[in-house]
Motif scaffolding. Structure first.
Motif, PDB file in Angstrom:
ATOM      1  N   ALA A   1      33.986  31.461  39.184  1.00 31.23           N
ATOM      2  CA  ALA A   1      33.406  31.077  40.464  1.00 31.23           C
ATOM      3  C   ALA A   1      31.913  30.812  40.275  1.00 31.23           C
ATOM      4  CB  ALA A   1      33.635  32.177  41.486  1.00 31.23           C
ATOM      5  N   PRO A   2      31.300  30.044  41.163  1.00 31.72           N
ATOM      6  CA  PRO A   2      29.868  29.746  41.026  1.00 31.72           C
ATOM      7  C   PRO A   2      29.033  31.011  40.956  1.00 31.72           C
ATOM      8  CG  PRO A   2      30.855  28.333  42.674  1.00 31.72           C
ATOM      9  CD  PRO A   2      31.905  29.339  42.297  1.00 31.72           C
ATOM     10  N   GLY A   3      28.133  31.061  39.984  1.00 29.66           N
ATOM     11  CA  GLY A   3      27.233  32.197  39.847  1.00 29.66           C
ATOM     12  C   GLY A   3      27.852  33.433  39.237  1.00 29.66           C
ATOM     13  N   THR A   4      29.058  33.307  38.732  1.00 32.27           N
ATOM     14  CA  THR A   4      29.724  34.467  38.122  1.00 32.27           C
ATOM     15  C   THR A   4      30.147  34.133  36.703  1.00 32.27           C
ATOM     16  OG1 THR A   4      31.990  33.910  38.803  1.00 32.27           O
ATOM     17  CG2 THR A   4      30.621  35.085  40.405  1.00 32.27           C
ATOM     18  N   GLU A   5      30.501  35.162  35.959  1.00 35.08           N
ATOM     19  CA  GLU A   5      31.016  34.953  34.617  1.00 35.08           C
ATOM     20  C   GLU A   5      32.501  34.610  34.668  1.00 35.08           C
ATOM     21  OE1 GLU A   5      27.974  37.909  32.164  1.00 35.08           O
ATOM     22  OE2 GLU A   5      30.127  38.305  32.170  1.00 35.08           O
ATOM     23  N   ARG A   6      32.957  33.975  33.609  1.00 31.89           N
ATOM     24  CA  ARG A   6      34.372  33.664  33.497  1.00 31.89           C
ATOM     25  C   ARG A   6      35.165  34.970  33.435  1.00 31.89           C
ATOM     26  NH1 ARG A   6      36.082  28.894  29.490  1.00 31.89           N
ATOM     27  NH2 ARG A   6      34.381  28.004  30.736  1.00 31.89           N
ATOM     28  N   GLU A   7      36.251  35.032  34.211  1.00 32.03           N
ATOM     29  CA  GLU A   7      37.043  36.254  34.242  1.00 32.03           C
ATOM     30  C   GLU A   7      38.504  35.971  33.931  1.00 32.03           C
ATOM     31  OE1 GLU A   7      37.080  38.204  38.020  1.00 32.03           O
ATOM     32  OE2 GLU A   7      38.066  36.537  39.059  1.00 32.03           O
ATOM     33  N   PHE A   8      39.131  36.973  33.380  1.00 35.17           N
ATOM     34  CA  PHE A   8      40.535  36.900  33.018  1.00 35.17           C
ATOM     35  C   PHE A   8      41.406  36.880  34.261  1.00 35.17           C
ATOM     36  CE2 PHE A   8      44.384  37.659  30.833  1.00 35.17           C
ATOM     37  CZ  PHE A   8      45.059  38.706  31.460  1.00 35.17           C
ATOM     38  N   VAL A   9      42.476  36.066  34.201  1.00 32.27           N
ATOM     39  CA  VAL A   9      43.448  36.011  35.280  1.00 32.27           C
ATOM     40  C   VAL A   9      44.822  36.481  34.797  1.00 32.27           C
ATOM     41  CG1 VAL A   9      44.661  34.529  36.913  1.00 32.27           C
ATOM     42  CG2 VAL A   9      42.226  34.138  36.440  1.00 32.27           C
ATOM     43  N   ALA A  10      45.329  35.820  33.748  1.00 33.01           N
ATOM     44  CA  ALA A  10      46.676  36.151  33.277  1.00 33.01           C
ATOM     45  C   ALA A  10      46.835  35.693  31.836  1.00 33.01           C
ATOM     46  CB  ALA A  10      47.735  35.484  34.147  1.00 33.01           C
ATOM     47  N   ALA A  11      47.742  36.335  31.111  1.00 31.62           N
ATOM     48  CA  ALA A  11      48.049  35.960  29.732  1.00 31.62           C
ATOM     49  C   ALA A  11      49.536  36.125  29.470  1.00 31.62           C
ATOM     50  CB  ALA A  11      47.248  36.807  28.750  1.00 31.62           C
ATOM     51  N   LEU A  12      50.001  35.342  28.503  1.00 35.65           N
ATOM     52  CA  LEU A  12      51.425  35.332  28.171  1.00 35.65           C
ATOM     53  C   LEU A  12      51.569  35.238  26.666  1.00 35.65           C
ATOM     54  CD1 LEU A  12      54.382  35.101  29.229  1.00 35.65           C
ATOM     55  CD2 LEU A  12      54.025  32.633  29.306  1.00 35.65           C
ATOM     56  N   SER A  13      52.369  36.111  26.107  1.00 38.98           N
ATOM     57  CA  SER A  13      52.580  36.091  24.663  1.00 38.98           C
ATOM     58  C   SER A  13      53.357  34.844  24.242  1.00 38.98           C
ATOM     59  CB  SER A  13      53.360  37.342  24.244  1.00 38.98           C
ATOM     60  OG  SER A  13      54.647  37.342  24.847  1.00 38.98           O
TER      61      SER A  13
ATOM     62  N   ALA B   1      37.732  29.178  42.605  1.00 39.03           N
ATOM     63  CA  ALA B   1      37.092  29.135  41.286  1.00 39.03           C
ATOM     64  C   ALA B   1      37.579  27.900  40.542  1.00 39.03           C
ATOM     65  CB  ALA B   1      37.430  30.388  40.475  1.00 39.03           C
ATOM     66  N   VAL B   2      36.948  27.637  39.414  1.00 38.34           N
ATOM     67  CA  VAL B   2      37.494  26.697  38.442  1.00 38.34           C
ATOM     68  C   VAL B   2      38.410  27.500  37.524  1.00 38.34           C
ATOM     69  CG1 VAL B   2      37.018  25.090  36.580  1.00 38.34           C
ATOM     70  CG2 VAL B   2      35.479  25.208  38.568  1.00 38.34           C
ATOM     71  N   TYR B   3      39.618  27.029  37.361  1.00 39.67           N
ATOM     72  CA  TYR B   3      40.619  27.724  36.551  1.00 39.67           C
ATOM     73  C   TYR B   3      40.774  27.018  35.204  1.00 39.67           C
ATOM     74  CZ  TYR B   3      41.991  30.761  40.357  1.00 39.67           C
ATOM     75  OH  TYR B   3      41.993  31.723  41.345  1.00 39.67           O
ATOM     76  N   TYR B   4      40.717  27.820  34.147  1.00 40.84           N
ATOM     77  CA  TYR B   4      40.787  27.312  32.791  1.00 40.84           C
ATOM     78  C   TYR B   4      42.010  27.859  32.067  1.00 40.84           C
ATOM     79  CZ  TYR B   4      35.839  26.238  33.533  1.00 40.84           C
ATOM     80  OH  TYR B   4      34.644  25.752  34.021  1.00 40.84           O
ATOM     81  N   CYS B   5      42.613  26.996  31.295  1.00 44.09           N
ATOM     82  CA  CYS B   5      43.713  27.379  30.415  1.00 44.09           C
ATOM     83  C   CYS B   5      43.142  27.624  29.012  1.00 44.09           C
ATOM     84  CB  CYS B   5      44.725  26.240  30.390  1.00 44.09           C
ATOM     85  SG  CYS B   5      46.121  26.462  29.290  1.00 44.09           S
TER      86      CYS B   5
END
Length: 127
Positions: free
Chosen positions: A40-52, A92-96
Motif C-alpha cells: 500500500a502507499p507509504g508502507t513496506e511490501r507485506e506477505f499475503v499468501a504462499a503455496l508450495s 494495495a498493489v499485489y505482486y506475484c
C-alpha cells in the motif's frame, strides 16, 4: 528464468470478491514455490499468501486468513489469489513472486526468499 504477469485487479466495494491471476512464462512453475505480496502507499511490501510447489502447503498472513485462497494450475502455468470479503485495508498493489526450490512442501513468507517478481496489479476496495 521465469517471467510473471499479474492481472485481475480493479476497483471493488467492501465485501466484494476478486480473483487475481499470475501467468508465468519462460519456465514451468511446477518447480517453483509461489507467493503473493502487497504494498500500500507509504508502507513496506507485506506477505499475503504462499503455496508450495507440490500445492500441498499453504501459508497465509493473519490479516487475510479465511478470506483469501491461493491456488495453482500447473497445466496453465498460472497461480491465483481468490480474494473474498474484501476490506478497504486490502487496497494495495499485489505482486506475484516465484522461487525455484527442490523442496516440495516449503512456502515461506519472507520476500527475500523469492527470486522472481511480477510488476503488480492494483486492487482498490472502496468503503
Amino acid at each position: 528464468q521465469v517471467q510473471l504477469v499479474e492481472s485481475g485487479g480493479g476497483l471493488v466495494q467492501t465485501g466484494d470478491s476478486l480473483r487475481l491471476s499470475c501467468a508465468a512464462s519462460g519456465r514451468t512453475i511446477g518447480s517453483y514455490a509461489m507467493g503473493w505480496f502487497r504494498q500500500a502507499p507509504g508502507t513496506e511490501r507485506e506477505f499475503v499468501a504462499a503455496l508450495s510447489k507440490s500445492g500441498g502447503t499453504t501459508n497465509y498472513a493473519a490479516s487475510v486468513k479465511g478470506r483469501f485462497t491461493i491456488s495453482r494450475d500447473n497445466a496453465k502455468n498460472t497461480v491465483y489469489l481468490q480474494m473474498d470479503s474484501l476490506k478497504p485495508e486490502d487496497t494495495a498493489v499485489y505482486y506475484c513472486a516465484a522461487k525455484p526450490t527442490p523442496f516440495s512442501s516449503i512456502a515461506l513468507s519472507s520476500s527475500q526468499w523469492y527470486d522472481y517478481w511480477g510488476q503488480g496489479t492494483q486492487v482498490t476496495v472502496s468503503s
